[in-house]
Design an enzyme around this catalytic site. Structure first.
Site, mmCIF file in Angstrom:
data_model
loop_
_atom_site.group_PDB
_atom_site.id
_atom_site.type_symbol
_atom_site.label_atom_id
_atom_site.label_comp_id
_atom_site.label_asym_id
_atom_site.label_seq_id
_atom_site.Cartn_x
_atom_site.Cartn_y
_atom_site.Cartn_z
ATOM 1 N N CYS A 169 5.776 -0.313 7.125
ATOM 2 C CA CYS A 169 5.431 0.908 6.390
ATOM 3 C C CYS A 169 6.648 1.321 5.576
ATOM 4 O O CYS A 169 7.767 1.315 6.102
ATOM 5 C CB CYS A 169 5.052 2.007 7.384
ATOM 6 N N LEU A 170 6.426 1.678 4.312
ATOM 7 C CA LEU A 170 7.559 2.074 3.461
ATOM 8 C C LEU A 170 8.253 3.326 3.994
ATOM 9 O O LEU A 170 9.402 3.586 3.666
ATOM 10 C CB LEU A 170 7.089 2.300 2.015
ATOM 11 N N HIS B 71 -2.655 7.427 7.006
ATOM 12 C CA HIS B 71 -1.593 8.311 6.505
ATOM 13 C C HIS B 71 -2.159 9.683 6.107
ATOM 14 O O HIS B 71 -1.463 10.692 6.190
ATOM 15 C CB HIS B 71 -0.912 7.696 5.274
ATOM 16 N N GLN C 154 3.148 10.006 1.475
ATOM 17 C CA GLN C 154 4.431 9.291 1.551
ATOM 18 C C GLN C 154 5.352 9.631 0.389
ATOM 19 O O GLN C 154 6.553 9.379 0.457
ATOM 20 C CB GLN C 154 4.203 7.773 1.578
ATOM 21 N N GLY D 289 0.835 -1.186 0.000
ATOM 22 C CA GLY D 289 0.000 0.000 0.000
ATOM 23 C C GLY D 289 0.877 1.245 0.000
ATOM 24 O O GLY D 289 2.056 1.176 0.366
ATOM 25 N N HIS E 150 -4.550 1.351 7.450
ATOM 26 C CA HIS E 150 -3.186 1.885 7.547
ATOM 27 C C HIS E 150 -2.999 3.053 6.570
ATOM 28 O O HIS E 150 -2.493 4.116 6.943
ATOM 29 C CB HIS E 150 -2.197 0.748 7.261
ATOM 30 N N GLU E 151 -3.433 2.835 5.304
ATOM 31 C CA GLU E 151 -3.224 3.873 4.283
ATOM 32 C C GLU E 151 -4.105 5.095 4.549
ATOM 33 O O GLU E 151 -3.648 6.235 4.392
ATOM 34 C CB GLU E 151 -3.478 3.315 2.881
#
Ligand code: NI
Length: 166
Positions: free
Chosen positions: A90-91, A136, A52, A47, A132-133
């Site tokens: 998480c990236l 953000h 991000q 994701g 999660h996304e």
């Protein structure tokens, strides 16, 4: 197409509230969508949210059953009270994983890449990724949702000691 730079923990863009998108079909947003998809796949993520990649707008991508899916102005809400814990990474927080409680089932809605309203439900891992996304977009990172920081670790160490598996 281009691979975009991913903001890491500590960059203020990850902590702000992202702006709604009025028209997802503009050439700039089409390009951003393609670049985000390429960036997510290159980074082997499941994701990615626009903040991000330093774009503070309400857009998320995830890898679903039908390939990469995108949602503008997403609303994600629990369908019931059931919460389950699961490992997340998480990236923007490379190398780490932690156990995060999330609603097991969610309803989601928003605008698709063609600007049309879309909605659905998700459960398990898909529900976790959506929550999660969407977080953000409100400046919330999974670390802030953790209840037990002893269940946070580097993937390398966790895998060596039998943890960290989604
Ligand atoms: Ni993330």
């Amino acid at each position: 197409m281009a691979i975009l730079k991913i903001a890491r923990l500590g960059h203020p863009v990850l902590l702000g509230r992202a702006e709604p998108v009025s028209d997802p079909t503009t050439p700039d947003l089409r390009r951003l969508l393609k670049d985000m998809a390429e960036t997510m796949l290159d980074a082997q993520g499941v994701g990615l949210a626009a903040p991000q990649v330093h774009e503070p707008i309400r857009l998320i991508l995830w890898r679903g059953a039908e390939g990469v899916q995108a949602l503008f102005n997403p609303l994600v809400s629990p369908l019931d009270a059931e919460v389950e814990e699961g490992w997340e990474g998480c990236l923007s927080i490379p190398g780490l994983r932690g156990v995060v409680p999330r609603a097991r089932r969610v309803a989601w809605s928003g605008l698709g890449p063609d600007g049309a309203p879309v909605s659905g439900t998700a459960e398990g891992l898909a529900a976790r990724i959506l929550q999660h996304e969407a977080d953000h977009l409100d400046g919330i990172l999974y670390l802030m949702r953790m209840r037990d920081l002893s269940r946070l670790g580097f993937v390398e160490e966790l895998s060596r000691h039998g943890g960290g598996q989604a």
